[in-house]
Design an enzyme around this catalytic site. Structure first.
Site, short mmCIF file in Angstrom:
data_model
loop_
_atom_site.label_atom_id
_atom_site.label_comp_id
_atom_site.label_asym_id
_atom_site.label_seq_id
_atom_site.Cartn_x
_atom_site.Cartn_y
_atom_site.Cartn_z
N LYS A 96 24.92 -19.89 84.29
CA LYS A 96 25.31 -20.53 83.04
C LYS A 96 24.06 -20.74 82.21
O LYS A 96 23.15 -21.46 82.61
CB LYS A 96 25.97 -21.89 83.33
CG LYS A 96 26.22 -22.74 82.09
CD LYS A 96 26.93 -24.04 82.44
CE LYS A 96 26.76 -25.07 81.34
NZ LYS A 96 27.30 -26.39 81.72
N GLY A 157 28.69 -35.21 78.52
CA GLY A 157 28.76 -36.57 79.05
C GLY A 157 29.35 -37.60 78.11
O GLY A 157 29.44 -38.77 78.44
N ALA A 183 31.85 -29.27 78.76
CA ALA A 183 31.18 -30.42 78.14
C ALA A 183 32.13 -31.24 77.29
O ALA A 183 32.86 -30.71 76.47
CB ALA A 183 30.00 -29.98 77.28
N GLY A 184 32.08 -32.54 77.52
CA GLY A 184 32.79 -33.48 76.66
C GLY A 184 34.15 -33.92 77.17
O GLY A 184 34.70 -34.90 76.67
N ASN A 205 31.98 -32.35 84.77
CA ASN A 205 31.15 -33.02 85.78
C ASN A 205 31.26 -34.54 85.63
O ASN A 205 31.91 -35.19 86.44
CB ASN A 205 29.69 -32.57 85.61
CG ASN A 205 28.77 -33.10 86.73
OD1 ASN A 205 29.11 -34.04 87.44
ND2 ASN A 205 27.61 -32.51 86.89
N THR A 206 30.71 -35.08 84.53
CA THR A 206 30.66 -36.54 84.37
C THR A 206 32.04 -37.18 84.41
O THR A 206 32.19 -38.29 84.93
CB THR A 206 29.99 -36.89 83.02
OG1 THR A 206 28.76 -36.19 82.94
CG2 THR A 206 29.72 -38.38 82.91
#
Lengths: 256, 256, 256, 256
Positions: A96, A157, A183-184, A205-206
């Site tokens: 990535k 995040g 993301a997001g 992830n987060t």
């Protein structure tokens, strides 16, 4: 099946491995998510050096495909170097591209990302660039040989979900390679929404590792991605300004 | 478990039975949804008259709890009469109060809905009023003895999803009886979002019956409700304006 | 005062000149808007050839600053050529770089836009690139010498308003040159919102020329830009989830 | 002209008088707003008792129409009593019915609001009830003789703007009396948006009194209401998913 380059995956959820409370919770979350692809930053990982503690120590690494990212790279040159470092481990040829252009927003650098994508494709990598939701850039990344494009829903995040569904739709519509929303994502509804728009997968992830109960959230995300994908395939009803009765009464008379 | 009056349900998805392409698809959708509660309009159904064709002819009615609604009623008096008609069948003592106050928007009449709720509670029904997202009215319905409140996400059949999550949150926060989000759900992401806000359940019909593939959408909704509920229990990350790295690099150095 | 390169403007509204019903309405709209900057496509205009009918035939061209755009250019080379064509008229050294990268969405090409910006800055133009709301690209355009950056609110002519206020805020926050929101504005509220976010100006065309009454809409936009700017300067109240009484009653008692 | 009962107003902005930093700023803000209608809580005001300090001490009260509200009332009976107290001053026969049904959200009580409206109409007042955006309730208020209806955009003082434009549109569409959007307006864009939806006016307080510079914000709101009204009259362009060129190039060729 989701196909990225030569890889095939049943699960459309890519899961990050960072910032879990501990390795046991990380392992359980990974299990519950039923992901087949684990992402991590090459720079912070030492899986490639057996003499150091392994950030995936609880996880059977042979069970997963690795998608290392080039976080920390400020330009294409550095990203290429990091990707090669990962490849040297013999464990992964998928990467990535993550080249941050702004430390505050962690939003990606379009110019360097495109450049790194070209170079890594030429080097034989399976390349998945993290990009903004710039529609024309996504097209150029694909033309440069990217095996998937990974537009962000909102800043890394931030948990803000999909701010611009129109751009994501445009990217999906024009793309001949998989689109993985990255993301997001903050909640299962966000993940489902991305899939309903036609995304081929979601990377997060987060949203899992930062939840109060990461293991339960991992399970939630598994179902959300499944729900969104099925919803996309099933073809949702159009949005209408006015109501439409679900129980029409035309010609109905009941005893009274 | 979702408890409504004396009833308990494992599934938090209530499914409407109207407007499916045919009875086979209706049955398959009901099966795939794994719902335990079927809703329908008393006025258009003749399950209470065995001499007429049965709108649920393919479905094993003993397997489900029935939640008939009073659609077609213009005031409390009529709603009560319709509810009693349903109860006379011996099959159900649970009723969804649905008193439409505007033919164009199919939005509910707050005054008559409250009145009917009071009367039906007094008659011993298990009462679930369909209401707007008016926060104070939801409180009054609960004080009137409603066994659950069913605020609309947006107009019936509109597929617009949750227009006012703030009001729904307020209703959920203050409610001591279950809150079932009813009307307006268009997609799995909408259903998941309702559950993430803390709703105890979701009722939908058109989003499934009107989908291109109702059976697949029914399955999608099952997962969406599950995902949203798990997400609620897991505790989502807060939304932040600025990015937060999921791969922090503090103190990391790799060979270079 | 809005300063762009060596120019100063009292009005923060830039107005496009295309697609008005007729030249009289165009003139009246321009008047009512009180704009000081008129934009138009070099390619479709022939103000530079006195033998052809003038697209601004009703307008006193000496009263306005011209901001020709390079619409029709597919790459930097063509954009530079078009810009020079405009400059050759002796009427303008300011140019809006507009290089479309997708015919369907009319979204801009980030790579060619950056390249053209660099070249036109080197040629001595006052350069205002039209760009997506990619935050890092906006920074790079500024570093390349752009005298203002012009992120789109949403696709040209779509009237969808500001889809991603977060990205616009980031662009505004980091920018040391004026940020003029360009494209997608549909209504006065959209224009006001752009200004409240801290934009230095707004460029619009279709929202006025395509309105039922373009002249009245031009006036509306003038007030909207003023309202938004004043609102930005005045400092709005924060958004709160819970209500805050505007008529507090602490310690108040009245005769009863 | 805005007509409410027997009153006529050129300005469509109603301004609250509470919570300004001091009376000088209050006066300047009122001046700049060019409002003709001042609102305030009867309970906290003592303009009706000349022996007490006047909350409007800097304002020439003869210049304005007063719209006292019944804030603090918990039911219809109390609201009627407060309204009569205001009327007894001889200064106003117009009243805003404000009966809060929830202390946390300050959202209105639909049942008591309707009851008070009926009673005050019968008593000869010009009655403007503050209500939620419940569409059917707004219709009932109008049928009860309300001279205008005042749906909230979002909770009082929250600054969240218009959360549910669909409901507001429905209320406006069906209403034969003026619709004044009340509560929740946070910025000029919000006020403009309310007007664009077709509202006949806007009532606000905290958005001005709580701004960093209330006087400048009052001016901003004046322009915003004007912009929104003109925009509504001018007829905005439709929203489109895809871009529409404002500079079409068909058949155009320029020297090259």
């Amino acid at each position: 099946m989701l196909k990225v380059g030569n890889y095939q995956f049943k699960s459309r959820l890519f899961l990050g491995t960072g910032k879990y409370p501990d390795f046991d919770i990380q392992k359980q979350a990974v299990d519950k998510s039923e992901t087949e692809v684990l992402t991590f930053s090459v720079r912070r990982m030492n899986i490639y050096d057996p003499s150091l503690p392994n950030f995936l120590e609880k996880i059977d690494v042979n069970q997963y495909t690795f998608l290392p990212n080039t976080a920390g790279a400020k330009d294409a040159k550095e990203a290429v170097r990091i990707a090669k470092l990962a490849a040297a481990s013999g464990r992964c040829d998928m990467v990535k591209v993550e080249i941050i252009g702004c430390d505050k927003t962690l939003l990606p650098d379009p110019i360097e990302t495109l450049k790194a994508t070209k170079e890594l494709v030429a080097e034989g990598f399976t390349v998945l660039p993290y990009t903004s939701d710039d529609v024309v850039l996504a097209k150029k990344l694909q033309e440069a040989g990217a095996h998937a494009v990974m537009p962000g829903a909102s800043p890394i995040g931030s948990g803000q979900g999909i701010i611009n569904p129109l751009n994501l739709s445009f990217i999906i519509e024009q793309s001949s390679v998989p689109v993985i929303v990255d993301a997001g994502i903050g909640s299962p509804a966000d993940a489902a929404y991305a899939m309903e728009l036609g995304a081929d997968g979601v990377l997060l992830n987060t949203a899992v590792s930062g939840a109060n109960d990461p293991v339960k959230m991992a399970e939630a995300m598994k179902y959300a991605v499944e729900a969104g994908r099925l919803g996309y395939e099933a073809g949702r009803i159009p949005k209408k300004d006015y109501a439409v009765a679900s129980s029409p009464e035309e010609g109905i008379s009941i005893g009274n």
